[in-house]
Design a protein around this motif. Sequence first.
Motif, PDB file in Angstrom:
ATOM      1  N   GLU A  37       0.824  -1.205   0.000  1.00 34.88           N
ATOM      2  CA  GLU A  37       0.000   0.000   0.000  1.00 34.88           C
ATOM      3  C   GLU A  37       0.860   1.257   0.000  1.00 34.88           C
ATOM      4  N   ARG A  38       2.035   1.186   0.591  1.00 35.90           N
ATOM      5  CA  ARG A  38       2.914   2.355   0.739  1.00 35.90           C
ATOM      6  C   ARG A  38       3.897   2.499  -0.418  1.00 35.90           C
ATOM      7  N   GLN A  39       3.764   1.648  -1.424  1.00 35.81           N
ATOM      8  CA  GLN A  39       4.742   1.663  -2.502  1.00 35.81           C
ATOM      9  C   GLN A  39       4.765   2.991  -3.239  1.00 35.81           C
ATOM     10  N   GLN A  40       3.599   3.581  -3.455  1.00 35.25           N
ATOM     11  CA  GLN A  40       3.544   4.858  -4.168  1.00 35.25           C
ATOM     12  C   GLN A  40       4.296   5.946  -3.399  1.00 35.25           C
ATOM     13  N   ALA A  41       4.118   5.955  -2.065  1.00 40.82           N
ATOM     14  CA  ALA A  41       4.838   6.934  -1.250  1.00 40.82           C
ATOM     15  C   ALA A  41       6.338   6.686  -1.312  1.00 40.82           C
ATOM     16  N   ARG A  42       6.733   5.419  -1.278  1.00 43.16           N
ATOM     17  CA  ARG A  42       8.154   5.091  -1.346  1.00 43.16           C
ATOM     18  C   ARG A  42       8.772   5.586  -2.651  1.00 43.16           C
ATOM     19  N   ILE A  43       8.055   5.403  -3.741  1.00 41.99           N
ATOM     20  CA  ILE A  43       8.570   5.822  -5.051  1.00 41.99           C
ATOM     21  C   ILE A  43       8.730   7.339  -5.110  1.00 41.99           C
ATOM     22  N   ALA A  44       7.724   8.073  -4.598  1.00 44.15           N
ATOM     23  CA  ALA A  44       7.788   9.538  -4.632  1.00 44.15           C
ATOM     24  C   ALA A  44       8.949  10.054  -3.797  1.00 44.15           C
ATOM     25  N   VAL A  45       9.146   9.489  -2.604  1.00 43.14           N
ATOM     26  CA  VAL A  45      10.244   9.922  -1.740  1.00 43.14           C
ATOM     27  C   VAL A  45      11.584   9.554  -2.359  1.00 43.14           C
ATOM     28  N   LYS A  46      11.678   8.349  -2.906  1.00 44.40           N
ATOM     29  CA  LYS A  46      12.917   7.903  -3.550  1.00 44.40           C
ATOM     30  C   LYS A  46      13.290   8.847  -4.692  1.00 44.40           C
ATOM     31  N   ASN A  47      12.319   9.224  -5.514  1.00 41.96           N
ATOM     32  CA  ASN A  47      12.603  10.123  -6.636  1.00 41.96           C
ATOM     33  C   ASN A  47      13.096  11.481  -6.151  1.00 41.96           C
ATOM     34  N   GLY A  48      12.526  11.973  -5.041  1.00 44.88           N
ATOM     35  CA  GLY A  48      12.981  13.240  -4.483  1.00 44.88           C
ATOM     36  C   GLY A  48      14.419  13.160  -4.011  1.00 44.88           C
ATOM     37  N   TYR A  49      14.749  12.092  -3.285  1.00 46.16           N
ATOM     38  CA  TYR A  49      16.128  11.906  -2.829  1.00 46.16           C
ATOM     39  C   TYR A  49      17.098  11.866  -4.002  1.00 46.16           C
ATOM     40  N   LEU A  50      16.754  11.081  -5.019  1.00 46.18           N
ATOM     41  CA  LEU A  50      17.672  10.907  -6.150  1.00 46.18           C
ATOM     42  C   LEU A  50      17.823  12.197  -6.951  1.00 46.18           C
ATOM     43  N   ARG A  51      16.806  13.017  -6.958  1.00 45.93           N
ATOM     44  CA  ARG A  51      16.910  14.280  -7.679  1.00 45.93           C
ATOM     45  C   ARG A  51      17.896  15.214  -6.991  1.00 45.93           C
ATOM     46  N   ALA A  52      17.839  15.269  -5.660  1.00 42.34           N
ATOM     47  CA  ALA A  52      18.731  16.160  -4.920  1.00 42.34           C
ATOM     48  C   ALA A  52      20.097  15.550  -4.675  1.00 42.34           C
ATOM     49  N   PHE A  53      20.154  14.213  -4.547  1.00 41.40           N
ATOM     50  CA  PHE A  53      21.398  13.512  -4.227  1.00 41.40           C
ATOM     51  C   PHE A  53      21.605  12.364  -5.214  1.00 41.40           C
ATOM     52  N   PRO A  54      21.995  12.657  -6.450  1.00 37.54           N
ATOM     53  CA  PRO A  54      22.127  11.606  -7.461  1.00 37.54           C
ATOM     54  C   PRO A  54      23.071  10.476  -7.055  1.00 37.54           C
ATOM     55  N   HIS A  55      24.046  10.760  -6.178  1.00 40.04           N
ATOM     56  CA  HIS A  55      25.008   9.737  -5.790  1.00 40.04           C
ATOM     57  C   HIS A  55      24.347   8.580  -5.045  1.00 40.04           C
ATOM     58  N   LEU A  56      23.128   8.796  -4.539  1.00 40.81           N
ATOM     59  CA  LEU A  56      22.445   7.716  -3.818  1.00 40.81           C
ATOM     60  C   LEU A  56      22.094   6.547  -4.731  1.00 40.81           C
ATOM     61  N   ALA A  57      22.085   6.788  -6.038  1.00 40.98           N
ATOM     62  CA  ALA A  57      21.826   5.681  -6.962  1.00 40.98           C
ATOM     63  C   ALA A  57      22.890   4.602  -6.842  1.00 40.98           C
ATOM     64  N   GLN A  58      24.099   4.990  -6.430  1.00 39.12           N
ATOM     65  CA  GLN A  58      25.190   4.023  -6.244  1.00 39.12           C
ATOM     66  C   GLN A  58      25.293   3.558  -4.791  1.00 39.12           C
ATOM     67  N   GLN A  59      24.373   4.014  -3.935  1.00 41.29           N
ATOM     68  CA  GLN A  59      24.371   3.613  -2.528  1.00 41.29           C
ATOM     69  C   GLN A  59      22.972   3.140  -2.132  1.00 41.29           C
ATOM     70  N   PRO A  60      22.534   2.022  -2.675  1.00 37.51           N
ATOM     71  CA  PRO A  60      21.150   1.578  -2.451  1.00 37.51           C
ATOM     72  C   PRO A  60      20.809   1.326  -0.988  1.00 37.51           C
ATOM     73  N   ASP A  61      21.775   0.860  -0.200  1.00 35.46           N
ATOM     74  CA  ASP A  61      21.480   0.613   1.215  1.00 35.46           C
ATOM     75  C   ASP A  61      21.208   1.917   1.956  1.00 35.46           C
ATOM     76  N   LEU A  62      22.021   2.950   1.671  1.00 36.07           N
ATOM     77  CA  LEU A  62      21.803   4.248   2.303  1.00 36.07           C
ATOM     78  C   LEU A  62      20.477   4.853   1.836  1.00 36.07           C
ATOM     79  N   LEU A  63      20.186   4.724   0.548  1.00 36.08           N
ATOM     80  CA  LEU A  63      18.930   5.230   0.017  1.00 36.08           C
ATOM     81  C   LEU A  63      17.741   4.566   0.715  1.00 36.08           C
TER      82      LEU A  63
END
Length: 297
Positions: A37-63
């Motif tokens: 049920e929370r998947q949509q929220a997870r995707i929106a938050v993940k996209n926000g993080y990756l937009r501001a901090f692109p390096h998180l794409a290489q740090q999946p555990d931290l993301l």
Amino acid sequence: MIDRDWRIHHAYPLLARLPCPLAWRAATWLGRWHPTERQQARIAVKNGYLRAFPHLAQQPDLLEHWIQGYLDLFARETMDVYCMPRLHAQNVHDHIQITGTQHLDEARREGQGVILVLNHYSRLIMLLVGLGLLGYRQSMLTMRIDTENPELTPAMRAFLRTKVQRLLGFIGGQWLSLGDNLRPLVEGLRAGEIWIILADAYNPHISEWRDYPFLGGTLRLSRGIERIARKTGARLIHGVTHERAPDRLACELRPLPADPAEAMTTLIQQLEHDVLTTPWAWWHWNILDYIWTPAPG
């Protein structure tokens, strides 16, 4: 299916009957229930993080750690609404520690109104509850939570109404919504009152904006606070809450420069520092596209 609305209106109130420390810890578990049920929220938050901090794409555990921290915080913030009635003058210090109240006292001695400026950061209403129990009367300006805000479901509208009404019981002042006549706010500040306004509130209908350097890009916010401060001569104070444990919050009131424009610049610099320190405590990752623009290139 046990959905979010059922949890908010039934499960959270039931768990809130536990001693508050247990209730806040249980909220974290409850918030993780039904991850699909929370998947949509997870995707929106993940996209926000990756937009501001692109390096998180290489740090999946931290993301993932940041995403989960964000969702867990919201579960405890929801529980705050149901634990609020259990707080009183005798037990508030067990859960909420506030520093910087001397800045409010100084303004009160001088008869100066205060705009207590908050951001959508951490469990912000608990600072207001704590101040109310210390005897500080506060009023607030918020977004609309009635039918004029089409973004809210009926269940969420009912929850927010409960949240506001319970908070008003602690802070004791008035409540205005965006779009209301702001005369009570202006007259109250001129008379030495404390009014709460959120600096990073998103309202697409506001025409006066100001851009601030933020996270290597630009944060676009309303100039309303600056305009109100100039009109009323009110002092600006920045209120921040930090979560030390689910049942222990450290709140601080930070003085700001006397000039409203300088005060808002300083406040956003402080917000940036807080966000970089505890990124999951900022609420706006899911709407970052609306308020933040990365630097060219």
